[in-house]
Design a protein around this motif. Sequence first.
Motif, mmCIF file in Angstrom:
data_model
loop_
_atom_site.group_PDB
_atom_site.id
_atom_site.type_symbol
_atom_site.label_atom_id
_atom_site.label_comp_id
_atom_site.label_asym_id
_atom_site.label_seq_id
_atom_site.Cartn_x
_atom_site.Cartn_y
_atom_site.Cartn_z
ATOM 1 N N ARG A 79 0.837 -1.193 0.000
ATOM 2 C CA ARG A 79 0.000 0.000 0.000
ATOM 3 C C ARG A 79 0.867 1.236 0.000
ATOM 4 N NH1 ARG A 79 -4.326 -0.243 4.636
ATOM 5 N NH2 ARG A 79 -2.437 0.252 5.772
ATOM 6 N N VAL A 80 0.371 2.264 -0.626
ATOM 7 C CA VAL A 80 1.024 3.564 -0.603
ATOM 8 C C VAL A 80 0.099 4.509 0.133
ATOM 9 C CG1 VAL A 80 1.867 5.475 -1.997
ATOM 10 C CG2 VAL A 80 2.208 3.132 -2.774
ATOM 11 N N LEU A 81 0.581 5.033 1.226
ATOM 12 C CA LEU A 81 -0.207 5.968 2.014
ATOM 13 C C LEU A 81 0.221 7.387 1.679
ATOM 14 C CD1 LEU A 81 -0.109 4.173 5.471
ATOM 15 C CD2 LEU A 81 -1.909 4.129 3.787
ATOM 16 N N ARG A 82 -0.755 8.201 1.355
ATOM 17 C CA ARG A 82 -0.481 9.601 1.070
ATOM 18 C C ARG A 82 -1.303 10.441 2.035
ATOM 19 N NH1 ARG A 82 -0.837 7.567 -4.483
ATOM 20 N NH2 ARG A 82 1.289 7.507 -5.254
ATOM 21 N N PRO A 83 -0.686 10.865 3.125
ATOM 22 C CA PRO A 83 -1.424 11.627 4.106
ATOM 23 C C PRO A 83 -1.761 13.035 3.590
ATOM 24 C CG PRO A 83 0.858 11.481 4.730
ATOM 25 C CD PRO A 83 0.677 10.625 3.514
ATOM 26 N N TYR A 84 -2.884 13.519 4.009
ATOM 27 C CA TYR A 84 -3.267 14.885 3.688
ATOM 28 C C TYR A 84 -4.105 15.426 4.848
ATOM 29 C CZ TYR A 84 -7.861 13.079 2.477
ATOM 30 O OH TYR A 84 -9.090 12.476 2.519
ATOM 31 N N ALA A 85 -4.152 16.709 4.944
ATOM 32 C CA ALA A 85 -4.895 17.331 6.031
ATOM 33 C C ALA A 85 -5.895 18.309 5.469
ATOM 34 C CB ALA A 85 -3.935 18.061 6.969
ATOM 35 N N VAL A 86 -7.039 18.401 6.150
ATOM 36 C CA VAL A 86 -8.088 19.353 5.778
ATOM 37 C C VAL A 86 -8.382 20.188 7.017
ATOM 38 C CG1 VAL A 86 -10.459 19.625 5.017
ATOM 39 C CG2 VAL A 86 -9.065 17.781 4.093
ATOM 40 N N LYS A 87 -8.355 21.469 6.842
ATOM 41 C CA LYS A 87 -8.607 22.348 7.947
ATOM 42 C C LYS A 87 -10.010 22.951 7.815
ATOM 43 C CE LYS A 87 -6.662 26.246 10.398
ATOM 44 N NZ LYS A 87 -5.594 27.223 10.437
ATOM 45 N N ASP A 88 -10.896 22.583 8.729
ATOM 46 C CA ASP A 88 -12.244 23.149 8.712
ATOM 47 C C ASP A 88 -12.258 24.480 9.451
ATOM 48 O OD1 ASP A 88 -13.436 21.195 7.291
ATOM 49 O OD2 ASP A 88 -14.408 20.208 8.989
ATOM 50 N N LEU A 89 -12.845 25.452 8.825
ATOM 51 C CA LEU A 89 -12.993 26.754 9.472
ATOM 52 C C LEU A 89 -14.426 27.078 9.723
ATOM 53 C CD1 LEU A 89 -10.375 28.874 7.539
ATOM 54 C CD2 LEU A 89 -10.186 27.903 9.815
#
Length: 69
Positions: A59-69
Motif C-alpha cells: 500500500r502507498v499511504l499519502r497523508p493529507y490534512a483538511v482544515k475546517d474553518l
Amino acid sequence: MTLDELKLRLSALLSARYSGTRSVSYDGKTVSYGTDAELAAAIGDVERRIAKLERGAGRVLRPYAVKDL
C-alpha cells in the motif's frame, strides 16, 4: 518466474527433502544438493520469492490534512 512455477519448485524441493533424497528434477533439469542445509536454503529462498510475489507492491499511504474553518 511466475507464482505457479515457484510453487511447483517448492513442492519438488519439499518432497525431495522429506523423502531423504538430495536431488530434485524439474523442467527437465536435475539439481543435486550436497547437504540438507543447502536444500533447506533453497527451500527458504523459494519461500521468500513466493511471499514477495503474493504480497504484491504493497500500500502507498499519502497523508493529507483538511482544515475546517
